[in-house]
Enzyme design. Structure first.
Site, PDB file in Angstrom:
ATOM      1  N   CYS A 320       0.917  -1.035  -0.174  1.00  0.00           N
ATOM      2  CA  CYS A 320      -0.249   0.188   0.118  1.00  0.00           C
ATOM      3  C   CYS A 320       1.017   1.032   0.053  1.00  0.00           C
ATOM      4  O   CYS A 320       1.531   1.824  -1.035  1.00  0.00           O
ATOM      5  CB  CYS A 320      -1.064   0.053   1.196  1.00  0.00           C
ATOM      6  N   HIS A 410      -4.061  -6.012   1.068  1.00  0.00           N
ATOM      7  CA  HIS A 410      -3.496  -6.110   2.502  1.00  0.00           C
ATOM      8  C   HIS A 410      -3.401  -7.096   2.407  1.00  0.00           C
ATOM      9  O   HIS A 410      -4.919  -7.968   2.808  1.00  0.00           O
ATOM     10  CB  HIS A 410      -4.439  -5.045   3.810  1.00  0.00           C
TER      11      HIS A 410
END
Length: 461
Positions: A320, A410
């Site tokens: 991310c 994630h």
């Protein structure tokens, strides 16, 4: 309701335990925390964002996560600024308001979410935040005693006895409460105790004489991990690996750090180039303030050391915000993080632009490099496009250039097979895997029940 004398007193842990205990009795139970301040967040099946602790507590309660269980999520972007996520969506208008000013706007949403859960479930186990003894915040409280009054909740006050001063904390907190607030306080909990509980006498009896409130549980220090609510525990977990380790950059605004728990003792959080020496692999985790954390990475010297390690062949993974840092450029034309443009580390041929709307969704894809089916979640403002110098393994999800990989997904390392592949690239042997989260929740519930006067606690409902 579980409240605490301090932050990091174990409120999330105890709330999860009570949710599982009541669920095991056939009770339809929901967790609730009015306002959570954390950069550890996840995504519900509806694609809405909520705190990681309440996602875990929902699993403990064996119910589907619902943003009403955490209607307000504050995601710190700087020491004096947080993004406000209301009922699962980032709210720019509320984010722009001052701390005290926004409370009046938030309370109606908190009240409605709480009342709807109370109407739908047999029981609601509520988690407080910080401490109810913060009298400077009483007038603007929407998470501790105001919630207890709204729900007519019985409050158990927990203290981390491992840190010392437990009875002073409990007595002092009681003294800071108003008579109306004290009426909700039904029991004290001594949490994270090491040793023989018999040695505590006569302190619990003395405390009850002072306050009229009994001590209803002495919970031992349990070595059964749950995903962390925030980054407080980073400093408590040094790596014990002797044959190499995985370095994780200790970014000031690190987010979603719990996804790296499967690394176990192989994980080492690093802040300086010297600490990076000898790492077999490097991870740049997510960040709530990508540009600011990238500036810190450069100022600390880690950026240069990481780049040299990558050029020498050390596997590098960016997740991310970490993915965005590995790229060539980050642009913020809409002022999501304050505006401007910064150069990335240039290890991946990617460019990122922050969009006003945040992407929050559960995601599944197949990694062509490993052939593995991967599931996880996304939380990001960044929209990333690739250049010719990088291989886009999964469009918009997973990129690779040699030994450097980046992803918006994630939870990648929570897949045992992918974790094994990642560690194999680093020449490391996977640690003993953690039991499943469900198994850990059952074990915690069993130990906590044995430590409580369960008939008394159960009777509070």
């Amino acid at each position: 309701m579980i409240q605490g004398c301090t932050s990091h007193a174990g409120k999330s842990y105890l709330t999860a335990a009570l949710c599982r205990l009541l669920a095991n009795e056939g009770c339809r139970v929901a967790p609730f925390k009015a306002q959570n301040m954390s950069n550890n967040a996840g995504v519900t099946p509806q694609g809405l964002e909520m705190g990681r602790a309440q996602l875990v507590q929902a699993q403990a309660a064996r119910v589907v996560p619902d943003v009403r269980m955490n209607p307000v999520l504050l995601k710190p972007e700087a020491d004096t600024r947080s993004q406000v996520v209301l009922l699962g969506r980032a709210d720019a208008g509320l984010t722009a308001l001052g701390w005290r000013e926004r409370k009046a706007h938030l309370w109606p949403h908190v009240r409605e979410a709480l009342q709807s859960l109370l109407a739908e479930y047999d029981a609601v186990v509520i988690e407080g935040a910080g401490s109810p003894a913060e009298v400077n915040l009483r007038a603007s409280d929407i998470v501790n005693m105001r919630v207890a009054r709204e729900a007519r909740a019985a409050v158990l006050l927990a203290c981390d006895i491992d840190r010392g001063g437990a009875f002073a904390h409990l007595l002092g907190t009681w003294h800071c409460l108003t008579p109306e607030e004290r009426a909700h306080l039904k029991g004290f909990l001594l949490n994270r105790f090491r040793g023989d509980p018999a040695l505590l006498a006569p302190a619990p009896a003395w405390l009850e004489e002072q306050t009229g409130v009994p001590t209803v549980g002495v919970v031992p220090l349990l070595d059964i991990p749950l995903p962390e609510e925030d980054g407080v525990a980073l400093k408590d977990r040094p790596s014990t690996a002797e044959d190499g380790f995985v370095a994780l950059a200790r970014l000031p605004r690190v987010s979603n750090l719990d996804e790296f728990a499967p690394l176990g003792s192989l994980a080492r959080w690093v802040s300086t180039p010297a600490e990076l020496a000898g790492a077999r692999a490097i991870i740049l985790p997510g960040s709530k303030s990508t540009a600011a954390d990238l500036a810190w990475l450069r100022a600390s010297g880690l950026a240069g050391a990481l780049t040299r390690a990558a050029q020498a062949g050390t596997p590098v993974l960016g997740v991310c915000g970490g993915l965005q840092m590995l790229g060539r450029r980050i642009r913020d034309p809409h002022g999501v993080e304050g505006g401007g443009e910064v150069l990335g580390l240039g290890l991946l041929d990617l460019e990122t632009e922050f969009a006003p709307d945040k992407t929050t969704r559960l995601t599944a894809c197949t990694d062509p490099e490993t052939g593995l089916r991967l599931t996880g979640y996304e939380i990001h403002h960044g929209q990333t496009v690739s250049g010719p110098g990088v291989q886009e393994l999964v469009p918009g999800q997973l990129w690779r250039s040699g030994n450097v990989r980046g992803t918006y997904l994630h939870g990648l390392l929570e897949h045992p097979a992918y974790l094994e592949r990642f560690l194999a690239w680093a020449g490391l042997t996977p640690p003993t895997p953690l039991p499943s989260l469900d198994a850990r929740l059952d074990a915690i519930a069993e130990r906590v029940r044995a430590s409580l006067d369960w008939d008394f606690v159960r009777g509070l409902l």
